[in-house]
Design a protein around this motif. Structure first.
Motif, PDB file in Angstrom:
ATOM      1  N   CYS A 141       0.842  -1.200   0.000  1.00 55.99           N
ATOM      2  CA  CYS A 141       0.000   0.000   0.000  1.00 55.99           C
ATOM      3  C   CYS A 141       0.877   1.249   0.000  1.00 55.99           C
ATOM      4  N   CYS A 144       0.585   2.770   3.782  1.00 50.40           N
ATOM      5  CA  CYS A 144       1.004   2.040   4.974  1.00 50.40           C
ATOM      6  C   CYS A 144       1.802   0.826   4.496  1.00 50.40           C
ATOM      7  N   ARG A 146       0.709  -2.414   4.691  1.00 49.48           N
ATOM      8  CA  ARG A 146      -0.080  -3.601   4.384  1.00 49.48           C
ATOM      9  C   ARG A 146      -0.038  -3.872   2.884  1.00 49.48           C
ATOM     10  N   CYS A 178      -4.265  -0.473   0.360  1.00 49.47           N
ATOM     11  CA  CYS A 178      -4.937  -1.568   1.063  1.00 49.47           C
ATOM     12  C   CYS A 178      -6.401  -1.175   1.232  1.00 49.47           C
ATOM     13  N   CYS A 181      -6.901   1.837   3.787  1.00 52.92           N
ATOM     14  CA  CYS A 181      -6.475   3.156   3.309  1.00 52.92           C
ATOM     15  C   CYS A 181      -7.349   3.617   2.147  1.00 52.92           C
TER      16      CYS A 181
HETATM   17 ZN   LIG Z   1      -2.782   0.993   3.630  1.00 52.80          ZN
END
Ligand SMILES: [Zn+2]
Length: 195
Positions: A141, A144, A146, A178, A181
């Protein structure tokens, strides 16, 4: 019988780089590959398969929604590679399926799973239905750490779900996101618009 493969990922997951690497390794062994892509994808110039990492090669065949493939052209080929396969029509994917069966040539398709509204593309849907092997090319992502699941569209820098599903061009930007987000970024835009 050879297999039909679908290798999918979000934007920025190096799908085209992966395709070009496979094409390169076949060429190193002096084996012939055919590279195809949908005609509508002209982001990097008509008929060129180009990775964001800078590598490129010309597409051998450009696919229109109504293209009818001539199977005889694929008889001496070791592998067929298809870029941006999400934009293929159902009937072209059906022909790729037949190519793997009838000509015994592996067909590897690379593409996005879903559009920026999280909905399956036509070509991706048909590949999920017909492919022997389906693998995800993973990426992280943008916001972030993930795993990215969706493609978030930015229009003038703002996350949006507006506009047509097939939109290619430099004005819009797409980021891998992700699920968390993706949802929160769109919510931020909605809150700002409500002010
Ligand atoms: Zn994310």
């Amino acid at each position: 019988m050879a297999k039909l493969y679908f290798r999918y990922g979000t934007v920025g997951s190096a799908k085209t780089l992966n395709l070009l690497a496979v094409a390169h390794s076949y060429s190193q062994q002096e084996k012939r590959v055919i590279v195809m892509k949908p005609a509508l994808d002209d982001r990097f110039g008509y008929g060129v398969v180009k990775s964001r990492a800078g590598l490129q090669r010309d597409a051998d065949i450009l696919l229109e929604p109504a293209t009818v493939l001539n199977q005889a052209e694929f008889k001496e080929v070791s592998c067929v590679l298809v870029d941006e396969a999400q934009f293929l029509s159902r009937q072209v994917v059906d022909q790729l399926r037949a190519l793997a069966i009838d000509i015994d040539v592996p067909v590897i398709c690379y593409g996005l799973r879903s559009d920026f509204r999280t909905e399956l593309f036509e070509g991706a849907q048909r590949l999920f239905e017909l492919a022997d092997e389906i693998t995800e090319i993973k990426t992280t992502c943008f916001f972030c750490n993930r795993r990215a699941l969706f493609n978030l569209k930015l229009l003038n820098g703002k996350p949006t779900t507006d506009g047509p599903s097939i939109e290619l061009g430099a004005e819009e930007k797409y980021l891998p996101a992700c699920a968390g987000c993706y949802t929160s970024k769109l919510e931020e835009t909605r809150l700002l618009q409500a002010l």
